[in-house]
Write a protein that holds these residues in place. Sequence first.
Motif, short mmCIF file in Angstrom:
data_model
loop_
_atom_site.label_atom_id
_atom_site.label_comp_id
_atom_site.label_asym_id
_atom_site.label_seq_id
_atom_site.Cartn_x
_atom_site.Cartn_y
_atom_site.Cartn_z
N ILE A 23 0.87 -1.17 0.00
CA ILE A 23 0.00 0.00 0.00
C ILE A 23 0.91 1.22 0.00
O ILE A 23 1.80 1.34 0.84
CB ILE A 23 -0.92 0.00 1.24
N SER A 24 0.67 2.14 -0.95
CA SER A 24 1.49 3.35 -0.97
C SER A 24 0.78 4.53 -0.32
O SER A 24 1.42 5.47 0.13
CB SER A 24 1.94 3.69 -2.39
N PHE A 25 -0.57 4.49 -0.25
CA PHE A 25 -1.31 5.52 0.48
C PHE A 25 -2.68 4.96 0.83
O PHE A 25 -3.25 4.17 0.08
CB PHE A 25 -1.46 6.81 -0.33
N LEU A 26 -3.22 5.39 1.96
CA LEU A 26 -4.50 4.90 2.45
C LEU A 26 -5.24 6.04 3.15
O LEU A 26 -4.63 6.85 3.84
CB LEU A 26 -4.28 3.75 3.42
N ASN A 27 -6.55 6.08 2.96
CA ASN A 27 -7.41 7.02 3.68
C ASN A 27 -8.63 6.26 4.18
O ASN A 27 -9.19 5.43 3.47
CB ASN A 27 -7.83 8.17 2.77
N HIS A 28 -9.04 6.56 5.41
CA HIS A 28 -10.20 5.92 6.02
C HIS A 28 -11.34 6.92 6.12
O HIS A 28 -11.16 8.03 6.61
CB HIS A 28 -9.83 5.43 7.43
N VAL A 57 -4.78 10.19 -1.61
CA VAL A 57 -6.24 10.21 -1.67
C VAL A 57 -6.77 10.62 -0.29
O VAL A 57 -6.26 10.16 0.73
CB VAL A 57 -6.82 8.84 -2.11
N PHE A 58 -7.78 11.50 -0.31
CA PHE A 58 -8.41 11.97 0.91
C PHE A 58 -9.92 12.04 0.69
O PHE A 58 -10.37 12.44 -0.38
CB PHE A 58 -7.92 13.38 1.28
N SER A 59 -10.68 11.68 1.71
CA SER A 59 -12.14 11.81 1.63
C SER A 59 -12.56 13.05 2.41
O SER A 59 -11.90 13.45 3.37
CB SER A 59 -12.82 10.56 2.18
N ASN A 60 -13.69 13.64 2.00
CA ASN A 60 -14.20 14.78 2.76
C ASN A 60 -14.94 14.28 4.00
O ASN A 60 -15.19 13.08 4.15
CB ASN A 60 -15.06 15.70 1.89
N SER A 61 -15.30 15.19 4.88
CA SER A 61 -15.92 14.79 6.16
C SER A 61 -17.30 14.18 5.99
O SER A 61 -17.74 13.40 6.84
CB SER A 61 -15.99 15.99 7.11
N ASN A 62 -18.01 14.49 4.90
CA ASN A 62 -19.32 13.90 4.64
C ASN A 62 -19.22 12.52 4.01
O ASN A 62 -20.21 11.81 3.91
CB ASN A 62 -20.14 14.80 3.72
N GLU A 71 -17.28 12.54 -1.25
CA GLU A 71 -16.29 12.86 -2.27
C GLU A 71 -14.91 12.42 -1.81
O GLU A 71 -14.62 12.42 -0.61
CB GLU A 71 -16.22 14.37 -2.55
N ILE A 72 -14.10 12.04 -2.79
CA ILE A 72 -12.68 11.84 -2.51
C ILE A 72 -11.90 12.78 -3.42
O ILE A 72 -12.38 13.18 -4.50
CB ILE A 72 -12.20 10.38 -2.69
N PHE A 73 -10.71 13.11 -2.98
CA PHE A 73 -9.80 13.97 -3.72
C PHE A 73 -8.52 13.18 -3.93
O PHE A 73 -7.93 12.68 -2.96
CB PHE A 73 -9.53 15.26 -2.95
N VAL A 74 -8.09 13.06 -5.20
CA VAL A 74 -6.94 12.25 -5.54
C VAL A 74 -5.91 13.13 -6.26
O VAL A 74 -6.22 13.71 -7.31
CB VAL A 74 -7.32 11.05 -6.44
N PHE A 75 -4.71 13.23 -5.69
CA PHE A 75 -3.62 13.92 -6.36
C PHE A 75 -2.99 12.95 -7.35
O PHE A 75 -2.56 11.86 -6.96
CB PHE A 75 -2.57 14.40 -5.35
#
Length: 160
Positions: free
Chosen positions: A64-69, A128-133, A136-140
């Motif tokens: 795994i190179s990056f993870l978001n929960h 990758v990051f998800s918003n608080s709701n 949506e996710i945001f991927v660089f």
Amino acid sequence: YMYDSPYHGDYAVSGNLWFSEDGNRIFTSGKNVFKTSEIKEQDMIYNGSISISNSTNSFYGTKISFLNHSDIKKNLYIIVGENDLNRSKVFVYNSNNLVYMHAIELEKYLVKDNSGGGKFYDAEPYFVFSNSNGNEIFVFTKAIKSGLQHEWALQKIKIE
């Protein structure tokens, strides 16, 4: 530095690690998951492993190179490395049972030519990051072997 994992050497950590939103779990680059606790005997207890795969391929050697929960969606958004077959995807897993759900294909980069056409280049995800709701996710991403002057982008993806 207070103490070591009770499994020292038994389960791969392999570099980076990420915490669940509530801080109760640790996810490692080596695909292993551990429970956390303020009580030493219950801290860093093995809690399972993430099998990096999609519906047709398994990538057992891949880290795994990056993870978001996202706790609100009960999703793990995972970027994997070391394998060209999954380079343009974000993998989605159920955060409760670590089961693969699906992969999100990233939007390709278009490099236009001067005759009204162009060539598409795959986007390689880095973060990758998800918003608080959780909707949506945001991927660089970076365009793979495109030669673009501006080869980085932020992709915003709706989550159902």
